[in-house]
Design an enzyme around this catalytic site. Structure first.
Site: not given
Ligand code: PGA
Length: 254
Positions: A9-11, A97, A99, A169, A175, A215, A236
């Site tokens: 997931n590049w966001k 997600h 976010e 998640e 993150g 993470s 991510g």
């Molecule tokens: P992260 O993000 O690996 O940076 O914790 C995971 C995600 O939000 O899909």
């Protein structure tokens, strides 16, 4: 055996040139995926076509949208529909997600619509769920995730749920560098699978791939993915580094 998946997931990161370089580095370091495994790259909308064409020919390699509109078409400035994604060859879409839930107020009723639009266009949803820290601290994470699934997903029928992809998640691990332990991940994945079994039966429950996200990195992927109910990860930060993501792809069970 259900599919084992490493999903990047590049966001909202990377320019097109940086993204293309990352993909070619990943293809160079890991040209062969194990049988029954897939790597999915959820890249920003403007790069879907280019990154998909870079991946072409690689078995088990796919692009994903990071979001999908809840509506089919019309006056919805800035939205991208399932039909549009389908027309450019996209086969997956991340839905719900944390976010999107937090910053764009995507509540369960909207997610229901997004899942339906996605399925209507033959795009496989990667449906995210997971609890915030306060819920984990008071021990009610199982109920919280059950509500998310009940309200966002359990409107589907058994045929739609077969081979579905869910990403668990925990928000406190996204993150933050703070990963759930492999046991915490396994406990929740088992819980999710048993909820699906209760509603749809054992065959369907066994076909659903449940990914862990939060993470994940090269150094912890093998232990987390090694758990029986963890079918890979949604990644991510570490997906922006070719060496890390290659290690994660190699850590999938076959
Ligand atoms: P992260 O993000 O690996 O940076 O914790 C995971 C995600 O939000 O899909």
């Amino acid at each position: 055996m259900r599919k084992q998946i490493a999903a990047a997931n590049w966001k909202m990161n990377l320019t097109l040139a940086e993204g293309e370089k990352l993909i070619s580095d990943i293809l160079a370091c890991n040209s062969e995926l194990k049988a029954g495994t897939e790597a999915i790259f959820a890249v920003p909308f403007p790069y879907l076509v280019q990154i998909n064409s870079l991946l072409k020919g690689g078995p088990g390699l796919f692009v994903s949208a990071q979001n999908i509109a809840a509506m089919n078409n019309g006056a919805f400035t800035g939205e991208v529909s399932g039909a549009m994604l389908k027309s450019i060859g996209v086969q997956y879409a991340i839905i719900g997600h944390s976010e999107r839930r937090e910053y764009y107020h995507e509540h369960n009723a909207v997610l229901v619509e997004k899942v339906l639009r996605s399925l209507e266009h033959d795009i496989h949803p990667i449906f995210c769920c997971g609890e915030p820290l306060s819920i984990r601290e008071n021990g009610s994470q199982n109920t919280y995730v059950f509500e998310q699934l009940k309200e966002g997903l359990f409107h589907l029928d058994a045929a739609q749920m077969k081979n579905f992809i869910i990403a668990y998640e925990p928000i406190w691990a996204i993150g933050t560098g703070k990963t759930a332990t492999s046991d915490q991940a396994e406990d929740m994945h088992l819980h999710i699978r048993s909820l699906i079994e209760k509603k749809y039966g054992a065959d369907i429950a066994d076909s659903v791939s449940i990914l862990y996200g939060g993470s994940v990195k090269g150094a912890n992927a093998k232990e987390i993915f090694g758990k029986p109910n963890v079918d890979g990860g949604l990644v991510g930060g570490a997906s922006l580094n070719a060496t890390e993501f290659c290690e994660i792809m190699k850590s999938l069970k076959s």
